[in-house]
Motif scaffolding. Structure first.
Motif, PDB file in Angstrom:
ATOM      1  N   ILE A 229      -9.786   1.219  -0.355  1.00  0.00           N
ATOM      2  CA  ILE A 229      -8.715   0.033  -0.286  1.00  0.00           C
ATOM      3  C   ILE A 229      -7.752   0.206  -0.934  1.00  0.00           C
ATOM      4  CG2 ILE A 229      -7.967  -2.200  -1.115  1.00  0.00           C
ATOM      5  CD1 ILE A 229     -10.752  -3.027  -0.346  1.00  0.00           C
ATOM      6  N   LYS A 230      -7.648   1.083  -1.510  1.00  0.00           N
ATOM      7  CA  LYS A 230      -6.354   1.658  -2.678  1.00  0.00           C
ATOM      8  C   LYS A 230      -5.785   2.765  -2.067  1.00  0.00           C
ATOM      9  CE  LYS A 230      -4.888   3.372  -7.684  1.00  0.00           C
ATOM     10  NZ  LYS A 230      -5.552   3.629  -8.631  1.00  0.00           N
ATOM     11  N   ASP A 231      -6.616   3.349  -1.350  1.00  0.00           N
ATOM     12  CA  ASP A 231      -6.173   5.222  -0.890  1.00  0.00           C
ATOM     13  C   ASP A 231      -6.033   4.605   0.634  1.00  0.00           C
ATOM     14  OD1 ASP A 231      -6.670   6.432  -2.864  1.00  0.00           O
ATOM     15  OD2 ASP A 231      -8.756   6.151  -2.540  1.00  0.00           O
ATOM     16  N   MET A 232      -6.043   3.201   1.150  1.00  0.00           N
ATOM     17  CA  MET A 232      -5.734   3.366   2.347  1.00  0.00           C
ATOM     18  C   MET A 232      -4.850   2.199   2.212  1.00  0.00           C
ATOM     19  SD  MET A 232      -8.859   3.156   5.668  1.00  0.00           S
ATOM     20  CE  MET A 232      -9.977   1.805   3.650  1.00  0.00           C
ATOM     21  N   SER A 233      -4.395   1.607   1.703  1.00  0.00           N
ATOM     22  CA  SER A 233      -3.155   0.683   1.564  1.00  0.00           C
ATOM     23  C   SER A 233      -2.194   1.134   0.965  1.00  0.00           C
ATOM     24  CB  SER A 233      -3.481  -0.235   0.177  1.00  0.00           C
ATOM     25  OG  SER A 233      -4.945  -1.026   0.489  1.00  0.00           O
ATOM     26  N   THR A 234      -2.017   2.696   0.120  1.00  0.00           N
ATOM     27  CA  THR A 234      -0.994   3.370  -0.333  1.00  0.00           C
ATOM     28  C   THR A 234      -0.289   4.006   0.961  1.00  0.00           C
ATOM     29  OG1 THR A 234      -1.618   4.046  -2.405  1.00  0.00           O
ATOM     30  CG2 THR A 234      -0.359   6.171  -1.720  1.00  0.00           C
ATOM     31  N   LEU A 235      -1.528   4.795   2.437  1.00  0.00           N
ATOM     32  CA  LEU A 235      -1.426   5.567   3.352  1.00  0.00           C
ATOM     33  C   LEU A 235       0.100   4.934   3.884  1.00  0.00           C
ATOM     34  CD1 LEU A 235      -4.081   7.141   4.067  1.00  0.00           C
ATOM     35  CD2 LEU A 235      -2.274   8.450   3.283  1.00  0.00           C
TER      36      LEU A 235
END
Length: 207
Positions: free
Chosen positions: A71-77
């Motif tokens: 979630i953190k990685d996709m949210s950053t994108l």
């Protein structure tokens, strides 16, 4: 407009973000080394929240990490897109002004996280039109179930019969209609509008 309250979806309804969301899985999974994404995966994640899709990716592709880390990685994108390049649909602000002048009380209910919604709606200067912003993540399920709409009317102090729902996605339109809401189908380039028109009570084009 003969309803006192309105619930707006955000992605594909207020903002022209669905092409970016459709590419998110490929963008992220490519970074993680997945070379081919089956169409069944794309279809399966359409109604899911980020948490639900993260769990799905971990199980389907045997990815390392936790739902929280994905979630953190996709949210950053996505945060980069929301902060920089996703735009409001051209006729949205004019329409919101019209509803506001009629005294309609409005909110946003979306499968997108609250943080991402805030980033985008603040930048596009339309957040002030809405009483609150509600994410499906707060109720624990995506729009394949009507929980987020029920929570929205609870917070609005309204009822199903007094509330209109604006949605672009077929599955969400179906969910809201099955729950008893009057639904306006919103034209989006990423959805089959003929099917939307058949299912929704009426349609609108914000392009």
């Amino acid at each position: 407009m003969n309803k006192k309250y309105a619930i707006f979806d955000m992605d594909g309804t207020l903002i022209d973000s669905m092409p970016v969301w459709e590419n998110l899985a490929e963008e992220y999974l490519t970074i993680r080394g997945v070379k081919a994404i089956p169409n069944e995966v794309i279809e399966a994640i359409k109604p899911m929240t980020l948490e639900e899709s993260s769990r799905y990716f971990i199980n389907y592709f045997n990815l390392s990490g936790t739902p929280e880390s994905l979630i953190k990685d996709m949210s950053t994108l996505m945060d980069n897109h929301y902060k920089n390049d996703i735009e409001l649909k051209p006729k949205v602000k004019e329409y919101l002004d019209k509803l506001k002048s009629q005294g309609v009380v409005m909110c946003v209910a979306s499968s997108t996280s609250t943080a991402l919604m805030n980033s985008c709606l603040d930048r596009l200067k339309i957040k002030s039109y809405f009483e609150f912003i509600l994410s499906s993540e707060e109720v624990g399920v995506g729009k394949n179930k009507p929980d987020v709409y029920f929570e929205a009317i609870r917070r609005l102090g309204s009822s199903i019969k007094d509330t209109i729902v604006y949605e672009d996605a077929l599955f969400a339109i179906n969910t809201a209609k099955q729950a008893g809401f009057y639904v306006v189908g919103v034209l989006d380039k990423c959805e089959d509008f003929d099917k939307v028109a058949q299912l929704a009570n009426e349609t609108i084009n914000f392009y």
